[in-house]
Motif scaffolding. Structure first.
Motif, PDB file in Angstrom:
ATOM      1  N   THR A 267      40.579  33.995  40.690  1.00  0.00           N
ATOM      2  CA  THR A 267      39.832  35.080  40.017  1.00  0.00           C
ATOM      3  C   THR A 267      40.578  35.717  38.759  1.00  0.00           C
ATOM      4  O   THR A 267      40.220  35.854  37.484  1.00  0.00           O
ATOM      5  CB  THR A 267      39.331  36.026  40.815  1.00  0.00           C
ATOM      6  N   ALA A 268      41.799  36.019  39.125  1.00  0.00           N
ATOM      7  CA  ALA A 268      42.880  36.569  38.161  1.00  0.00           C
ATOM      8  C   ALA A 268      42.942  35.877  36.903  1.00  0.00           C
ATOM      9  O   ALA A 268      43.092  35.998  35.836  1.00  0.00           O
ATOM     10  CB  ALA A 268      44.151  36.944  38.707  1.00  0.00           C
TER      11      ALA A 268
ATOM     12  N   LYS B 158      39.955  35.466  34.573  1.00  0.00           N
ATOM     13  CA  LYS B 158      39.734  36.655  33.785  1.00  0.00           C
ATOM     14  C   LYS B 158      40.691  36.693  32.545  1.00  0.00           C
ATOM     15  O   LYS B 158      40.576  37.587  31.806  1.00  0.00           O
ATOM     16  CB  LYS B 158      39.987  37.828  34.815  1.00  0.00           C
TER      17      LYS B 158
END
Length: 307
Positions: free
Chosen positions: A208-209, A212
């Protein structure tokens, strides 16, 4: 947190009591003792005086009660049976200071190099850096320490003549023992760090990081390294206590008068008090190190502190 620490300290004291009692009674259950051999040619009355001096003429449970009283009130393990007049406590303190020098340097050096190699292997998985690191790890685990020690002595002491073969008291005497003992630590941490990093890098929050737009460097620095290194802290408990008790093989090969060397000698001499004192000392260090590691866990990971 205070309640947790207090509970662990109580468990630690109970564990130490069990270890002390088990060691004491097991040692006294073995047939024979050092005095029976040392005083075999002496008159009967002299032999009885020897046994009375060291309390070996009393029942075992009474000997244990006296031993525990001296340990709790004076912090004393008694005197050596093999070397009369030599305090066990003083011997442990003096020789553990010798063992901690090469052992501590080996742990620090092995930890730093092992973590760096583990990070490289994880980031370069299935590439030549990974293969080199894993080869080093295999060598460090599979090759016996006495072979590494002999190889280092042959190369650096015999062929190059830049380091002494044996001895103690000079800075040059520390280099080879510390490097030899660090190989196992390097191998262990390289494997653990690589495995943990690969596991963390596959977690959803890492993906997820990255999705992003967080740079790979920041992902590894802020998220991967901290979570990957946390399980490796568990290994430090046994290794921290091990640097004080020393390595018998390394100390024997390099002529280091450390605690490991004297521990094995006391076993051969059947020196009850020395064996019991050293065992309790090593066990106490290990349990104390585990307590420190558990506290460090809770400080590094808030989830553990909450639980």
């Amino acid at each position: 947190m205070k309640k947790y620490i207090a509970k662990r300290v109580i468990y630690m004291l109970i564990t130490m009591l069990i270890i002390t009692a088990a060691t004491f009674f097991l040692m006294h259950s073995i047939p024979g003792d050092p005095l029976s051999y040392m005083a075999r040619n002496l008159p009967e009355q002299t032999r009885e005086n020897y046994y009375a001096t060291y309390g070996l003429d009393k029942p075992v449970y009474e000997q244990f009660a006296i031993f525990m009283k001296n340990l709790v009130t004076e912090g004393s393990f008694g005197e050596s049976l093999r070397y009369p007049g030599r305090s066990i406590t003083d011997t442990i303190l003096q020789n553990s200071q010798v063992s901690v020098v090469p052992g501590g340097l080996a742990l620090v050096f092995g930890l730093i190099i092992g973590v760096i190699l583990g990070i490289i292997a994880a980031l370069k998985k299935n590439k030549w850096p990974d293969y080199i690191v894993m080869f080093i790890a295999i060598v460090g685990i599979t090759v016996p320490v006495f072979i590494l020690a002999s190889l280092f002595q042959y190369v650096f002491a015999v062929k190059l003549q830049v380091l002494p073969t044996q001895g103690w008291g000079q800075p040059s005497n520390i280099i080879m023992p510390a490097v030899v003992m660090s190989f196992g630590t390097i191998a262990t941490y390289a494997r653990y760090v690589k495995s943990n990093m690969l596991d963390v890098m596959g977690q959803d929050y890492i993906l997820t990081a990255e999705a992003k737009g967080v740079s790979r460097f920041n992902v590894i620095r802020k998220h991967v390294l901290r979570n990957a290194f946390l399980p490796c802290i568990t290994l430090l408990g046994g290794q921290i206590s091990g640097i004080f008790t020393g390595s018998f093989v390394v100390e024997k090969i390099f002529g280091i008068p450390g605690l490991g060397f004297y521990y094995i000698s006391s076993i051969n001499d059947r020196d009850y008090t020395m064996i019991i004192g050293t065992t309790i000392f090593a066990a106490g260090l290990f349990i104390l190190a585990q307590l420190i590691i558990d506290i460090a866990y809770s400080l590094l990971d808030p989830r553990i502190r909450v639980q």
